[in-house]
Design an enzyme around this catalytic site. Structure first.
Site, PDB file in Angstrom:
ATOM      1  N   LYS A 197       0.838  -1.196   0.000  1.00 35.41           N
ATOM      2  CA  LYS A 197       0.000   0.000   0.000  1.00 35.41           C
ATOM      3  C   LYS A 197       0.875   1.249   0.000  1.00 35.41           C
ATOM      4  O   LYS A 197       0.676   2.170  -0.770  1.00 35.41           O
ATOM      5  CB  LYS A 197      -0.915  -0.045   1.223  1.00 35.41           C
ATOM      6  CG  LYS A 197      -1.858   1.117   1.318  1.00 35.41           C
ATOM      7  CD  LYS A 197      -2.817   0.947   2.487  1.00 35.41           C
ATOM      8  CE  LYS A 197      -3.504   2.282   2.738  1.00 35.41           C
ATOM      9  NZ  LYS A 197      -4.471   2.243   3.819  1.00 35.41           N
ATOM     10  N   GLU A 203      10.581  -4.705   4.286  1.00 33.56           N
ATOM     11  CA  GLU A 203      10.644  -6.125   3.913  1.00 33.56           C
ATOM     12  C   GLU A 203      10.296  -6.286   2.430  1.00 33.56           C
ATOM     13  O   GLU A 203      10.991  -6.984   1.672  1.00 33.56           O
ATOM     14  CB  GLU A 203       9.645  -6.954   4.747  1.00 33.56           C
ATOM     15  CG  GLU A 203       9.979  -7.057   6.218  1.00 33.56           C
ATOM     16  CD  GLU A 203       9.296  -5.983   7.050  1.00 33.56           C
ATOM     17  OE1 GLU A 203       9.013  -4.881   6.508  1.00 33.56           O
ATOM     18  OE2 GLU A 203       9.068  -6.240   8.249  1.00 33.56           O
ATOM     19  N   GLY A 255      -4.851  -1.890   4.859  1.00 35.05           N
ATOM     20  CA  GLY A 255      -4.090  -3.041   4.381  1.00 35.05           C
ATOM     21  C   GLY A 255      -4.782  -4.364   4.661  1.00 35.05           C
ATOM     22  O   GLY A 255      -4.909  -5.222   3.777  1.00 35.05           O
ATOM     23  N   ARG A 256      -5.256  -4.548   5.892  1.00 30.20           N
ATOM     24  CA  ARG A 256      -5.830  -5.840   6.266  1.00 30.20           C
ATOM     25  C   ARG A 256      -7.250  -6.031   5.718  1.00 30.20           C
ATOM     26  O   ARG A 256      -7.872  -7.064   5.949  1.00 30.20           O
ATOM     27  CB  ARG A 256      -5.784  -6.020   7.784  1.00 30.20           C
ATOM     28  CG  ARG A 256      -6.413  -4.884   8.583  1.00 30.20           C
ATOM     29  CD  ARG A 256      -6.014  -4.963  10.054  1.00 30.20           C
ATOM     30  NE  ARG A 256      -6.499  -3.824  10.847  1.00 30.20           N
ATOM     31  CZ  ARG A 256      -5.848  -2.682  10.966  1.00 30.20           C
ATOM     32  NH1 ARG A 256      -4.702  -2.490  10.339  1.00 30.20           N
ATOM     33  NH2 ARG A 256      -6.344  -1.714  11.720  1.00 30.20           N
ATOM     34  N   GLU A 341      -4.744  -6.656  14.831  1.00 29.64           N
ATOM     35  CA  GLU A 341      -4.240  -5.332  14.428  1.00 29.64           C
ATOM     36  C   GLU A 341      -5.369  -4.306  14.515  1.00 29.64           C
ATOM     37  O   GLU A 341      -5.128  -3.124  14.740  1.00 29.64           O
ATOM     38  CB  GLU A 341      -3.673  -5.389  12.990  1.00 29.64           C
ATOM     39  CG  GLU A 341      -2.775  -4.207  12.646  1.00 29.64           C
ATOM     40  CD  GLU A 341      -1.915  -4.428  11.405  1.00 29.64           C
ATOM     41  OE1 GLU A 341      -0.728  -4.773  11.545  1.00 29.64           O
ATOM     42  OE2 GLU A 341      -2.426  -4.245  10.292  1.00 29.64           O
ATOM     43  N   HIS A 372      -4.936 -33.252  17.367  1.00 31.07           N
ATOM     44  CA  HIS A 372      -3.807 -34.099  17.783  1.00 31.07           C
ATOM     45  C   HIS A 372      -2.646 -33.245  18.276  1.00 31.07           C
ATOM     46  O   HIS A 372      -1.503 -33.709  18.323  1.00 31.07           O
ATOM     47  CB  HIS A 372      -3.386 -34.996  16.619  1.00 31.07           C
ATOM     48  CG  HIS A 372      -4.499 -35.909  16.208  1.00 31.07           C
ATOM     49  ND1 HIS A 372      -4.727 -37.118  16.815  1.00 31.07           N
ATOM     50  CD2 HIS A 372      -5.491 -35.748  15.307  1.00 31.07           C
ATOM     51  CE1 HIS A 372      -5.799 -37.685  16.275  1.00 31.07           C
ATOM     52  NE2 HIS A 372      -6.285 -36.862  15.361  1.00 31.07           N
ATOM     53  N   LYS A 501       9.244  -0.832  14.068  1.00 36.68           N
ATOM     54  CA  LYS A 501       9.799  -0.484  12.751  1.00 36.68           C
ATOM     55  C   LYS A 501      10.895   0.566  12.911  1.00 36.68           C
ATOM     56  O   LYS A 501      11.961   0.481  12.302  1.00 36.68           O
ATOM     57  CB  LYS A 501       8.704   0.100  11.845  1.00 36.68           C
ATOM     58  CG  LYS A 501       7.753  -0.896  11.250  1.00 36.68           C
ATOM     59  CD  LYS A 501       6.837  -0.184  10.249  1.00 36.68           C
ATOM     60  CE  LYS A 501       5.667  -1.051   9.847  1.00 36.68           C
ATOM     61  NZ  LYS A 501       4.670  -0.358   9.047  1.00 36.68           N
TER      62      LYS A 501
HETATM   63  O1  F6P Z   1       3.148  -3.276   9.744  1.00 39.23           O
HETATM   64  C1  F6P Z   1       1.797  -3.121   9.634  1.00 39.23           C
HETATM   65  C2  F6P Z   1       1.343  -2.807   8.247  1.00 39.23           C
HETATM   66  O2  F6P Z   1       1.263  -1.457   8.069  1.00 39.23           O
HETATM   67  C3  F6P Z   1       0.009  -3.480   7.977  1.00 39.23           C
HETATM   68  O3  F6P Z   1      -1.057  -2.786   8.474  1.00 39.23           O
HETATM   69  C4  F6P Z   1       0.045  -3.630   6.508  1.00 39.23           C
HETATM   70  O4  F6P Z   1      -0.894  -4.554   6.089  1.00 39.23           O
HETATM   71  C5  F6P Z   1       1.472  -4.072   6.311  1.00 39.23           C
HETATM   72  O5  F6P Z   1       2.218  -3.332   7.255  1.00 39.23           O
HETATM   73  C6  F6P Z   1       2.026  -3.892   4.929  1.00 39.23           C
HETATM   74  O6  F6P Z   1       2.022  -2.560   4.534  1.00 39.23           O
HETATM   75  P1  F6P Z   1       2.196  -2.140   3.027  1.00 39.23           P
HETATM   76  O7  F6P Z   1       1.082  -2.731   2.252  1.00 39.23           O
HETATM   77  O8  F6P Z   1       2.159  -0.641   3.022  1.00 39.23           O
HETATM   78  O9  F6P Z   1       3.526  -2.656   2.545  1.00 39.23           O
END
Ligand code: F6P
Length: 536
Positions: A197, A203, A255-256, A341, A372, A501
């Site tokens: 987003k 990452e 995002g979620r 979240e 199990h 972060k």
């Molecule tokens: O670290 C939390 C977050 O902001 C989430 O809410 C989001 O889904 C995820 O990181 C990834 O963010 P982005 O889509 O901006 O890479």
């Protein structure tokens, strides 16, 4: 929220057991279930009775739930700490008319992007869009959190509909993840979708650069073989992804909550645009239900009220999500982000401290595997863990229908066992049958007692189709919304992820050995020193 009345009602339960409620009311299962389309949600195996349910429903009115719901669907900026509307529902509003934000109808843009996704997905699937070495055999989605969990979950869930290229997901910045994924792939016939987003997530951007270098080294062409999904289109251009390969979405999609739009592109490539449309229509059907059904018949509302009853009233700290559906194996992880979240907050919307527990820990695994592993604790541990079972009436493999019958029987058996339990007398009788006597009989019998009276709910659906998956995901989204409204929190921000972060960024040069550990606590400094000492 006025919990006092509910806490008093909880005290009145005394030694009444859930089974007593069934004995007192032969229609309990029907009276304490609700349906939406073909979905049935049964919450009769809980301690909720008429009085408790009425008191829970009053919470909705006290919290002005109807007004908050209207505000969300109307595009008001209910995400107050970020000054944003919350309109993931617009992404599945296929024929529902205009939706305005700041006086502007957002639907033309939403539908135009959806149409571009359909064309792109079908061209990838049909081979009209290809890589340097020919049509795409594989698609790698690079994203994390909401830009990963939704599509991963949906791709697994819809495996029977999968007739496009093979899908892979890379989320972890651990190089092992991308290395293990790319090792198997042809860099000239792989499409990489970078989903972020913000297009700044460390990452994702690290993995995206690694994938680009791998592609170039292997003779692929990133200008033809990269696409982006983001609400930061300026940043996608800077990364070198051509505009026609960028699928944007607005900041009012959290995002979620984003799997319904461009973040769902890999799912669409896997299952095709018609199946993806069916997924959207399932979500839209749940929206219509949520907007129109009376509270007592409203599935997301009742699911939320059961959640509040168990967490905020009775104080149970976690809830288990237990899909008896192997293809929902990533659903618990998806719900973890969606629920934790969203509702893992200790400050109310107005900045005051939350006067009650926040949302619970959400966890789970598909049945029967969990049986199990951790069900022992659910049945006989000292903590009560409300369980949310999910199961389909039918599998997708007619030739394996006997497997599905076993699956279903196991699911139903677990909720029955949790409620029923086994008394000491029953356990003793079993030991007598085994020929035990005296002290040994007593000792062994005690280990075989199940307290029972442990609450669970069951969501049952005809079959895990794209439409049903859409219903289920929208159901849980609205559940989270309702719980957030009742708690008086903002379910749509996530400030709790920021500090880690920031510290990771500041630790980067320290871990590289460029900056010393001065100012760091002794534990962090010691761990850095260990890592540097053992660096190969
Ligand atoms: O670290 C939390 C977050 O902001 C989430 O809410 C989001 O889904 C995820 O990181 C990834 O963010 P982005 O889509 O901006 O890479």
């Amino acid at each position: 929220m006025q919990l006092d009345q509910l806490k008093s009602l909880a005290k009145l339960i005394g030694d009444r057991r859930i089974l007593d409620l069934f004995h007192a009311d032969s229609n309990r299962a029907e009276g304490f279930s609700t349906s939406s389309g073909d979905l049935l949600f049964d919450y009769s195996k809980t301690q909720i009775n008429d009085d408790i349910r009425s008191a829970l429903i009053q919470l909705c009115d006290q919290a002005k739930l109807a007004d908050r719901r209207t505000a969300m669907f109307a595009g008001q900026k209910i995400n107050e700490t970020e000054g944003r509307a919350v309109l993931h529902t617009a992404l599945r509003n296929l024929d529902g008319g205009p939706v305005e934000v700041d006086g502007q109808d957002v639907m033309p843009d939403v539908l135009e992007t959806l149409q571009r996704m359909r064309v792109f997905a079908e061209e990838v699937r049909g081979g009209a869009i290809k890589g340097a070495g020919g049509s795409f055999t594989d698609v790698v989605n690079i994203g994390i959190g909401g830009s990963d969990l939704g599509p991963v979950m949906a791709t697994h869930a819809l495996a029977p509909y999968h007739d496009g290229p093979k899908l892979h997901y890379v989320s972890n910045v651990d190089g092992a993840h991308i290395a293990d994924t790319l090792r198997m792939l042809d860099p000239t016939r792989t499409l990489v979708i970078v989903a972020s987003k913000t297009f700044t997530t460390i990452e994702t951007m690290t993995n995206a650069r690694t994938a680009r270098a791998w592609m170039v080294d292997g003779g692929g062409d990133p200008s033809q073989q990269f696409a982006a999904v983001s609400s930061a289109v300026d940043k996608t251009a800077a990364f070198g992804i051509p505009e026609e390969r960028v699928f944007g979405f607005a900041d009012w999609v959290g995002g979620r909550y984003s799997v319904w739009g461009p973040v769902g592109l890999p799912v669409m490539i896997a299952v095709g645009s018609n199946a993806f449309d069916a997924f959207l229509r399932g979500g839209q059907a749940m929206d219509l239900h949520f907007r129109s059904a009376k509270w007592v018949k409203n599935m997301p509302v009742m699911l939320a009220l059961v959640g509040v009853w168990h967490r905020q009233v009775l104080g149970y700290a976690s809830r288990a999500v237990l899909p008896y559906d192997q293809r929902l194996l990533r659903l618990p992880a998806y719900f973890q982000q969606l629920e934790m979240e969203s509702n893992g907050k200790s400050v109310a919307m107005d900045g005051s401290a939350l006067a009650m527990p926040s949302g619970p820990v959400v966890w789970g695994e598909p049945g029967t595997n969990g049986q199990h592993a951790f069900y022992q604790l659910i049945h006989q541990g000292t903590d009560v863990i409300p369980c949310e079972f999910m199961v389909a009436a039918n599998g997708h493999e007619p030739e394996l229908a006997h497997h599905h019958r076993l699956l279903l029987a196991n699911c139903l058996a677990q909720s029955e066992a949790l409620m029923q339990g086994r008394s000491l007398d029953e356990a003793r009788a079993r030991m007598v049958d085994k020929g035990l006597t005296g002290e040994e009989l007593e000792r062994q019998a005690r280990h075989r007692v199940f307290s029972g009276d442990r609450p669970s709910t069951t969501l049952i659906y005809p079959q895990l189709t794209p439409y049903v998956l859409g219903q289920i995901i929208a159901l849980y989204e609205h559940r989270v919304f309702v719980e957030g409204v009742l708690l008086g929190i903002n379910s749509f921000d996530q400030w709790g992820v920021e500090l880690g972060k920031e510290l990771a960024t500041s630790l980067g040069p320290i871990v590289d050995g460029e900056v010393n550990t001065e100012g760091k606590d002794g534990s962090t400094a010691g761990l850095v020193e260990y890592a540097l000492r053992h660096r190969g």
